[in-house]
Write an enzyme that holds these catalytic residues in place. Sequence first.
Site, PDB file in Angstrom:
ATOM      1  N   HIS A 146      13.325  45.298 -20.306  1.00 26.12           N
ATOM      2  CA  HIS A 146      13.538  44.255 -19.535  1.00 26.12           C
ATOM      3  C   HIS A 146      14.921  44.287 -19.242  1.00 26.12           C
ATOM      4  CE1 HIS A 146       9.508  43.005 -19.261  1.00 26.12           C
ATOM      5  NE2 HIS A 146       9.236  42.557 -20.209  1.00 26.12           N
ATOM      6  N   HIS A 174      21.865  11.177 -19.415  1.00 24.30           N
ATOM      7  CA  HIS A 174      21.319  11.078 -20.775  1.00 24.30           C
ATOM      8  C   HIS A 174      22.310  11.585 -21.878  1.00 24.30           C
ATOM      9  CE1 HIS A 174      17.274  10.801 -19.538  1.00 24.30           C
ATOM     10  NE2 HIS A 174      17.533  11.661 -18.627  1.00 24.30           N
ATOM     11  N   THR A 215       9.653  14.219 -12.271  1.00 24.87           N
ATOM     12  CA  THR A 215      10.772  14.589 -11.362  1.00 24.87           C
ATOM     13  C   THR A 215      11.484  12.854 -11.038  1.00 24.87           C
ATOM     14  OG1 THR A 215       9.323  14.205  -9.587  1.00 24.87           O
ATOM     15  CG2 THR A 215      10.200  16.237  -9.891  1.00 24.87           C
ATOM     16  N   GLY A 216      10.638  11.995 -11.984  1.00 22.85           N
ATOM     17  CA  GLY A 216      11.109  10.757 -11.828  1.00 22.85           C
ATOM     18  C   GLY A 216      10.595   9.615 -11.205  1.00 22.85           C
ATOM     19  N   LYS A 217       9.412   9.484 -10.572  1.00 26.22           N
ATOM     20  CA  LYS A 217       8.530   8.614  -9.802  1.00 26.22           C
ATOM     21  C   LYS A 217       8.268   7.345 -10.576  1.00 26.22           C
ATOM     22  CE  LYS A 217       5.028  11.881  -9.237  1.00 26.22           C
ATOM     23  NZ  LYS A 217       5.743  12.842  -9.894  1.00 26.22           N
ATOM     24  N   HIS A 221      10.470  47.325 -25.711  1.00 21.72           N
ATOM     25  CA  HIS A 221       9.972  46.240 -24.640  1.00 21.72           C
ATOM     26  C   HIS A 221      11.102  45.428 -24.044  1.00 21.72           C
ATOM     27  CE1 HIS A 221       6.384  44.267 -22.554  1.00 21.72           C
ATOM     28  NE2 HIS A 221       7.431  43.451 -22.596  1.00 21.72           N
ATOM     29  N   GLU A 222      11.676  44.610 -25.089  1.00 20.32           N
ATOM     30  CA  GLU A 222      12.716  43.754 -24.611  1.00 20.32           C
ATOM     31  C   GLU A 222      13.740  44.572 -23.909  1.00 20.32           C
ATOM     32  OE1 GLU A 222      12.310  40.634 -24.013  1.00 20.32           O
ATOM     33  OE2 GLU A 222      10.654  40.674 -24.903  1.00 20.32           O
ATOM     34  N   ALA A 277      18.998   9.232 -11.779  1.00 16.04           N
ATOM     35  CA  ALA A 277      20.083  10.328 -10.944  1.00 16.04           C
ATOM     36  C   ALA A 277      19.145  11.381 -10.450  1.00 16.04           C
ATOM     37  CB  ALA A 277      21.143  10.532 -12.147  1.00 16.04           C
TER      38      ALA A 277
END
EC number: 3.4.24.-
Length: 802
Positions: free
Chosen positions: A577, A489, A351-353, A573-574, A310
């Site tokens: 952000h 899945h 990606t599913g090749k 710090h976080e 898919a």
Amino acid sequence: MAHRCLLLWSRGGCRRGLPPLLVPRGCLGPDRRPCLRTLYQYATVQTASSRRSLLRDVIAAYQRFCSRPPKGFEKYFPNGKNGKKASEPKEAVGEKKEPQPSGPQPSGGAGGGGGKRRGKKEDSHWWSRFQKGDFPWDDKDFRMYFLWTALFWGGVMIYFVFKSSGREITWKDFVNNYLSKGVVDRLEVVNKRFVRVTFTPGKTPVDGQYVWFNIGSVDTFERNLETLQQELGIEGENRVPVVYIAESDGSFLLSMLPTVLIIAFLLYTIRRGPAGIGRTGRGMGGLFSVGETTAKVLKDEIDVKFKDVAGCEEAKLEIMEFVNFLKNPKQYQDLGAKIPKGAILTGPPGTGKTLLAKATAGEANVPFITVSGSEFLEMFVGVGPARVRDLFALARKNAPCILFIDEIDAVGRKRGRGNFGGQSEQENTLNQLLVEMDGFNTTTNVVILAGTNRPDILDPALLRPGRFDRQIFIGPPDIKGRASIFKVHLRPLKLDSALEKDKLARKLASLTPGFSGADVANVCNEAALIAARHLSDAINEKHFEQAIERVIGGLEKKTQVLQPEEKKTVAYHEAGHAVAGWYLEHADPLLKVSIIPRGKGLGYAQYLPKEQYLYTKEQLLDRMCMTLGGRVSEEIFFGRITTGAQDDLRKVTQSAYAQIVQFGMNEKVGQISFDLPRQGDMVLEKPYSEATARMIDDEVRILISDAYRRTVALLTEKKADVEKVALLLLEKEVLDKNDMVQLLGPRPFTEKSTYEEFVEGTGSLDEDTSLPEGLQDWNKEREKEEKKEKEKEEPLNEKVVS
């Protein structure tokens, strides 16, 4: 035998007369001549008959010996190996032979073609099978040879184990106990290594064993014996004779056994070799079969179907069309179209090749031959071209078929990059591949598929139409594709009864932007593992959220010890952000922020990027400011900076260089674009001058400095908000979006967060999986289906007429 005795007696060879029992009754009178004449005639007839019978037996044996064909030429004789034996019944006149089945024989499986490339197992001699690496234990002759060999060597071992080896004595014992007492008859020097003592008759020891002693050298032994006999007074004829003999005790057989075993093992290894393991019946194997292809012929052995693939519907249609070419060529030939030679699948990893190729093998109903690009190149020169030739010969034998070359960049790299040994061999292999794909010996009804994630390094001659007519790009799936992949899945997973698979798949698709198909499969598997770790009866939504965090941020390290000062620095710090992204319009919405170490980082922030393909300069600048928020927060609250912002600075630098060098977003440098080198590539020269490089570096520095000053101004203004977020982080360690809304209020910009909002305006909620009319029956042969329908309709028409 009796008639011969009678004949001998009648000729006078027996003087003792005829035995009475042999004389018929009534012939015991004085005149025995008629009786003797009768017996003589009978004996003569029987002797001639026996001679003729013996001659007939000899001639018949000679004819049988001459009629036996020489070994290897049985098929040229009427009663040979392939001819009809005399014992077999002849076919009756007018009896028709049963037609042999013409259907495809069962394939040998994934071992390289199986029955298509080898003879019948029962027709092959056990020695030939053993040379090919097949252990013929089911062969009766082999079992007999093996048994007799084992018995022989077992007997040899038993002989040496139980053989009487005598009793070893010393020179002093020999002198004191035997020679001085006169019980020695003679001495035998065996192989110039030891002396065996032979006793005089009647003087043998009680145990019956002979005695022997070692000698250093023959000269020393003779000298010592001569001196000793003189001292003992043994003179003349009474001296002990010395006999020199050479014996073979068989020990050389045991000494040769390791050598023989090593040589046999080497021969077996050379004949079978690494390339022959698992490929019995394909030639001699090993060094003698390096030119044979290692490809596998698959048919009805792959469980993967197109329903399991898919997120790449367009690529699926292309592949279905290739299979339809092979099954229904008339549909295209009637319009004058030619069957494409092949297609190359390109795209990022995961990606599913290869999965798409597996699905093709599972549903094509034609032989599917698969090989890796690296299997063409070996340490021997000329192996690559030979394997290419053998591969396409195998494909022609199985036509119509599909040939899939995975990771073709291993053999299809651009030519002309030096003439080193390995490079020259790779170019020869590529040249042979080009000729086989589209040359004088063009293959028919063989579709070639290939997969690679590096199409930029492939040779242009390999990509041209006529070899690979189509280039199918399989990129990362969009949000609809991810939802379809999640549905696939989620199918085998045991979910909580409160969860609906369709809704769960859409929600997970909205939380995983940029994920490939392999990442989606990993998320589902991680969720199942996390649920099993906690002994849950079913997988719930929380397990999927933890799995997404595990895939994005890495392993959570709750036991990692951080000093209080370091933990405080990470929290601010976080918080920098989070607050910077909260008040920047084009920054990605925040989902979760944590100061629990994950992977290599000491903190973790999860964002929800927009599903878009075009970015403006303002969007890129806002992302740079959000990334710099951590470093700016450290400087504002602590007056110092740390090494924790190294990854942030790397991302900002890459973004700045991309804007100026690739996207032409700088007025001073201009509307130009240069390719940035890939990570790990060796850059020998830049595509621009030193002056341009200096200008680019200056503009990058200016761009980053402007973004830094803008971030400083923003966080200085929102300093109180940063401190509130940091303190709550130190308390709870993990904050989600609801916590941020309670602290800072709603975000001042509109944002999308649900699946329905992301797919709004795209036409439908799910991806389009409909097939064109010409591919509705892509996996069926229409001619056979039409014949079956006509056969069904004919009886119905006859009934209607009657």
